[in-house]
Design an enzyme around this catalytic site. Sequence first.
Site, mmCIF file in Angstrom:
data_model
loop_
_atom_site.group_PDB
_atom_site.id
_atom_site.type_symbol
_atom_site.label_atom_id
_atom_site.label_comp_id
_atom_site.label_asym_id
_atom_site.label_seq_id
_atom_site.Cartn_x
_atom_site.Cartn_y
_atom_site.Cartn_z
ATOM 1 C CG ASP A 11 -9.790 4.176 8.058
ATOM 2 O OD1 ASP A 11 -8.670 3.919 7.570
ATOM 3 O OD2 ASP A 11 -10.760 4.547 7.376
ATOM 4 N N GLY B 229 0.851 -1.191 0.000
ATOM 5 C CA GLY B 229 0.000 0.000 0.000
ATOM 6 C C GLY B 229 0.883 1.235 0.000
ATOM 7 N N GLY B 230 0.396 2.298 0.549
ATOM 8 C CA GLY B 230 1.110 3.576 0.548
ATOM 9 C C GLY B 230 2.511 3.450 1.098
ATOM 10 C CG PHE B 231 2.925 4.283 5.135
ATOM 11 C CD1 PHE B 231 1.801 5.106 5.065
ATOM 12 C CD2 PHE B 231 2.989 3.361 6.175
ATOM 13 C CE1 PHE B 231 0.777 5.015 6.027
ATOM 14 C CE2 PHE B 231 1.979 3.262 7.126
ATOM 15 C CZ PHE B 231 0.869 4.096 7.044
ATOM 16 C CB ALA B 232 2.815 -0.738 4.843
ATOM 17 C CE LYS B 233 7.936 -4.423 -0.782
ATOM 18 N NZ LYS B 233 9.225 -4.846 -1.397
#
Length: 334
Positions: free
Chosen positions: A131, A19-23
């Site tokens: 969320d 995703g954005g800042f993670a794997k």
Amino acid sequence: MSYSELKGLYHLRETIGSGGFAKVKLAYHSLTGEKVAIKIMDKRSLGEDLPRVKTEIAAMKELCHQHICKLYQVIETTDRFYMILEYCPEGELFDYIVAKDRLGEDEARIFFRQIVAAVGYIHNQGYAHRDLKPENLLLDEDQNLKLIDFGLCANPQGGMEKHLFTCCGSPAYAAPELISGKEYLGAEADIWSMGILLYALLCGYLPFDDENIPQLYKKIQSGKYDTPSWLSLESKELIASMLQVDPKRRITVGHLMSHPWLLSGYDISVEWHSKYSWKVDEDCITELAVHYGKSRSEMEAEVTLWNFDYLTATYFLLLEKKQKGRPVRLIQQT
Ligand SMILES: COc1cc(O)cc(Nc2ccc(C(=O)Nc3ccccc3)c(OCCC[NH3+])c2)c1
């Protein structure tokens, strides 16, 4: 990439999400052979999102529940965070709904009872998720829901929580008071999101939707949505009790648990308590003590520090094996 910090502890396999800042990578825990998911975050690319990770890790250490994706271990290095997490191979609830177009009331009820149990537990622990959406609900190998991504969670007693909205998530699940930047309580905003979730389960589309964000905000703040013919009177009432624009008129998770729609077909209200107890399991302690050549009381003392280190992960994964009826045994390392 070497990921040398995992060497000997986990056998890394393929990437299963990025995703954005993670794997997220699939891995095997070497001492038990159990599968885990490892979320890898690079501190540099996290930027101002770094506090979100610390918020999430702190929350996950407190939240231990059958419908919340389990955090087993945290490894922090100078450049990275690793979160070793529960393996949820059946994908997102979002994809499940899309694949089936929409769910019947009975199937939606099974899932919604699990969501109410998870949120009831979180609120009881003094947190709010903030969320809630089908993308943040994964299915494990037994088709049970696991809530993920607590990066935006907060203590619902907090007053005017920072208006996080602009930086993340789709507004389609956001409560009116959150959108208008008013002071809001996370727990009340969670109930609104659960209303959107239940509507999505039963209808296969969202009650408030519009590509144009200001238009979408207007629809949400109006609180007006259409109810398709296939919805039963009770499900319409339940959705309406959650999609109240005024947060003070909104149903609470406590009342949700014994709502007639959630009870129908079951004779017990939602069982929201955690099945985990912080009291340790004797068999697991024994196996660990034998493996590490320590006394049981020494082993128990070390495990109950709950350091979320490799020992915490090994204990929880041994417990998983026991709960799945597999032998409570560690693999002797050659
Ligand atoms: C607290 O739990 C969290 C927090 C968080 O920030 C992120 C996640 N994300 C996860 C956890 C597990 C999986 C997973 O097991 N996926 C998987 C396993 C086998 C086959 C296919 C998928 C995960 O998957 C990400 C891709 C799924 N959209 C994300 C949990």
